[in-house]
Design an enzyme around this catalytic site. Structure first.
Site, PDB file in Angstrom:
ATOM      1  N   HIS A   5      -4.164  -9.231  -0.679  1.00 23.09           N
ATOM      2  CA  HIS A   5      -4.542  -7.887  -1.141  1.00 23.09           C
ATOM      3  C   HIS A   5      -5.154  -8.005  -2.540  1.00 23.09           C
ATOM      4  CE1 HIS A   5      -4.084  -3.460  -1.125  1.00 23.09           C
ATOM      5  NE2 HIS A   5      -3.781  -3.594  -2.422  1.00 23.09           N
ATOM      6  N   SER A  21      -0.221  -8.844  -3.172  1.00 18.51           N
ATOM      7  CA  SER A  21      -1.269  -8.482  -4.136  1.00 18.51           C
ATOM      8  C   SER A  21      -1.248  -9.491  -5.268  1.00 18.51           C
ATOM      9  CB  SER A  21      -0.997  -7.084  -4.707  1.00 18.51           C
ATOM     10  OG  SER A  21      -1.738  -6.918  -5.905  1.00 18.51           O
ATOM     11  N   MET A  32      -0.784   5.147  -0.716  1.00 23.67           N
ATOM     12  CA  MET A  32      -0.251   4.731  -2.011  1.00 23.67           C
ATOM     13  C   MET A  32       1.141   5.330  -2.180  1.00 23.67           C
ATOM     14  SD  MET A  32      -2.427   2.751  -3.441  1.00 23.67           S
ATOM     15  CE  MET A  32      -1.313   2.508  -4.824  1.00 23.67           C
ATOM     16  N   MET A  56      -9.913  -2.602  -9.992  1.00 23.97           N
ATOM     17  CA  MET A  56      -9.716  -1.413 -10.843  1.00 23.97           C
ATOM     18  C   MET A  56     -10.812  -1.346 -11.897  1.00 23.97           C
ATOM     19  SD  MET A  56      -5.658  -1.842 -11.463  1.00 23.97           S
ATOM     20  CE  MET A  56      -4.483  -1.775 -10.111  1.00 23.97           C
ATOM     21  N   MET A 102     -10.261   0.596  -6.242  1.00 24.54           N
ATOM     22  CA  MET A 102      -9.836   1.741  -7.053  1.00 24.54           C
ATOM     23  C   MET A 102     -10.906   1.960  -8.113  1.00 24.54           C
ATOM     24  SD  MET A 102      -5.813   0.775  -7.251  1.00 24.54           S
ATOM     25  CE  MET A 102      -6.156  -0.916  -6.768  1.00 24.54           C
ATOM     26  N   ASP A 142      -6.691  -5.996  -5.679  1.00 25.05           N
ATOM     27  CA  ASP A 142      -6.749  -4.690  -6.329  1.00 25.05           C
ATOM     28  C   ASP A 142      -7.888  -4.652  -7.340  1.00 25.05           C
ATOM     29  OD1 ASP A 142      -4.518  -3.159  -5.234  1.00 25.05           O
ATOM     30  OD2 ASP A 142      -3.269  -4.756  -6.071  1.00 25.05           O
ATOM     31  N   HIS A 202      -8.991  -3.587  -2.027  1.00 24.38           N
ATOM     32  CA  HIS A 202      -8.587  -2.207  -2.316  1.00 24.38           C
ATOM     33  C   HIS A 202      -9.383  -1.736  -3.538  1.00 24.38           C
ATOM     34  CE1 HIS A 202      -5.000   0.572  -3.672  1.00 24.38           C
ATOM     35  NE2 HIS A 202      -6.083   1.252  -3.360  1.00 24.38           N
ATOM     36  N   ASP A 250       1.424   0.693   0.025  1.00 24.14           N
ATOM     37  CA  ASP A 250       1.129  -0.070  -1.191  1.00 24.14           C
ATOM     38  C   ASP A 250       1.774   0.562  -2.415  1.00 24.14           C
ATOM     39  OD1 ASP A 250      -0.042  -1.582  -3.179  1.00 24.14           O
ATOM     40  OD2 ASP A 250      -2.094  -0.928  -2.782  1.00 24.14           O
TER      41      ASP A 250
HETATM   42  C1  DX5 Z   1      -1.430  -0.386  -7.591  1.00 22.98           C
HETATM   43  C2  DX5 Z   1      -1.993  -1.415  -6.625  1.00 22.98           C
HETATM   44  C3  DX5 Z   1      -0.934  -2.165  -5.891  1.00 22.98           C
HETATM   45  C4  DX5 Z   1      -0.037  -2.955  -6.770  1.00 22.98           C
HETATM   46  C5  DX5 Z   1       1.197  -3.351  -6.022  1.00 22.98           C
HETATM   47  O1  DX5 Z   1      -2.445   0.374  -8.101  1.00 22.98           O
HETATM   48  O2  DX5 Z   1      -2.829  -0.815  -5.668  1.00 22.98           O
HETATM   49  O3  DX5 Z   1      -1.520  -2.984  -4.872  1.00 22.98           O
HETATM   50  O4  DX5 Z   1      -0.648  -4.107  -7.265  1.00 22.98           O
HETATM   51  O5  DX5 Z   1       2.039  -3.915  -6.947  1.00 22.98           O
HETATM   52  P1  DX5 Z   1       3.613  -3.669  -6.910  1.00 22.98           P
HETATM   53  O6  DX5 Z   1       4.087  -4.234  -5.590  1.00 22.98           O
HETATM   54  O7  DX5 Z   1       4.090  -4.445  -8.092  1.00 22.98           O
HETATM   55  O8  DX5 Z   1       3.853  -2.196  -6.998  1.00 22.98           O
HETATM   56 ZN    ZN Z   2      -3.456  -2.099  -3.873  1.00 22.05          ZN
END
Ligand code: DX5
Ligand code: ZN
Length: 224
Positions: free
Chosen positions: A33, A8, A137, A37, A68, A35, A66, A175
């Site tokens: 990956h 990620s 998750m 948000m 969110m 993320d 991903h 994840d």
């Molecule tokens: C959290 C994300 C993850 C995160 C993983 O909300 O979906 O993908 O970036 O990061 P680490 O490996 O640092 O937990």
């Molecule tokens: Zn993620």
């Protein structure tokens, strides 16, 4: 099934994203990956489709998006147009989950469904045969660098059992909070794709960590 590593970039250095992508490729990662948000479904804000488009132009690795975000249906087209290969939406954000899945499939991307740690597995019963990937998750979504929730080992194993009962091949992605210390346990529990953020990008030698993680992934979970 071939086991994969998906770094990620959430905690990568965005001032030199091009060289961070090279680190991911040179280390031998399988996917990137991303993320996304929105500051609503999760408290944090990350980046949008323009960054995804720039990344797509600099790498040939598949992009694992991903989402969110609230109302993910409003953003499916823009992330697929930006180059997303897999689009994963959260069950918790979809009032009309079956319709959202169909939209992703119709647009030609692979479809993943993500479940928060507290979300039970039975919510996927009537859609499991339509999707390509389940993302579990193992932290509460929103931030990198959180601690893996130990109750999730059992959830990974149970999800894998459910997947193995299906005719279709469905990948199990895990994840949150994964590092060199717990990686083999995560893979042995049944993960096919492992996401890792801070374990890679907060280390001194990210490329080396990716190589070590790939080695562990290839050695573990051979029987699943
Ligand atoms: C959290 C994300 C993850 C995160 C993983 O909300 O979906 O993908 O970036 O990061 P680490 O490996 O640092 O937990
Ligand atoms: Zn993620």
């Amino acid at each position: 099934m071939l086991k994969k590593l998906a770094p990620s970039i959430l905690d990568a250095d965005f001032t030199c994203l091009g060289s961070e992508l090279k680190v991911i490729e040179n280390g031998g990662a399988d996917l990137i990956h991303l993320d996304i948000m929105d500051g609503h479904f999760v408290p944090n804000i990350s980046f949008g489709p323009n960054i995804v488009r720039s990344i797509k132009s600099k790498t040939s690795l598949p992009l694992d998006v991903h989402l969110m975000v609230e109302n993910p249906a409003n953003h499916i087209d823009s992330f697929i147009n930006a180059g997303g290969d897999i689009i994963t939406v959260h069950y918790e954000t979809c009032l009309h989950l079956d319709r959202v899945i169909q939209t992703i499939i119709d647009r030609g991307a692979k479809c993943g469904i993500a479940l928060n740690p507290a979300t039970p597995l039975n919510v996927i019963e009537y859609i499991i045969n339509k999707i390509d990937l389940i993302l579990l998750m193992t932290v509460n979504p929103g931030f990198g660098g959180q601690k893996f929730i130990p109750e999730m080992y059992n959830k990974i194993t149970r999800t894998k059992e459910i997947i193995n009962l299906q005719k279709k091949s469905i990948e199990l992605e895990v994840d949150g909070g994964i590092n060199l210390g717990n990686l083999s346990q995560v893979v042995n529990a049944g993960a096919d794709i492992v996401v890792a953020g801070q374990a890679i990008f907060k280390s001194i030698k990210p490329e080396e960590i990716i190589k070590q993680m790939k080695n562990i992934i290839m050695k573990s979970g051979k029987t699943s």
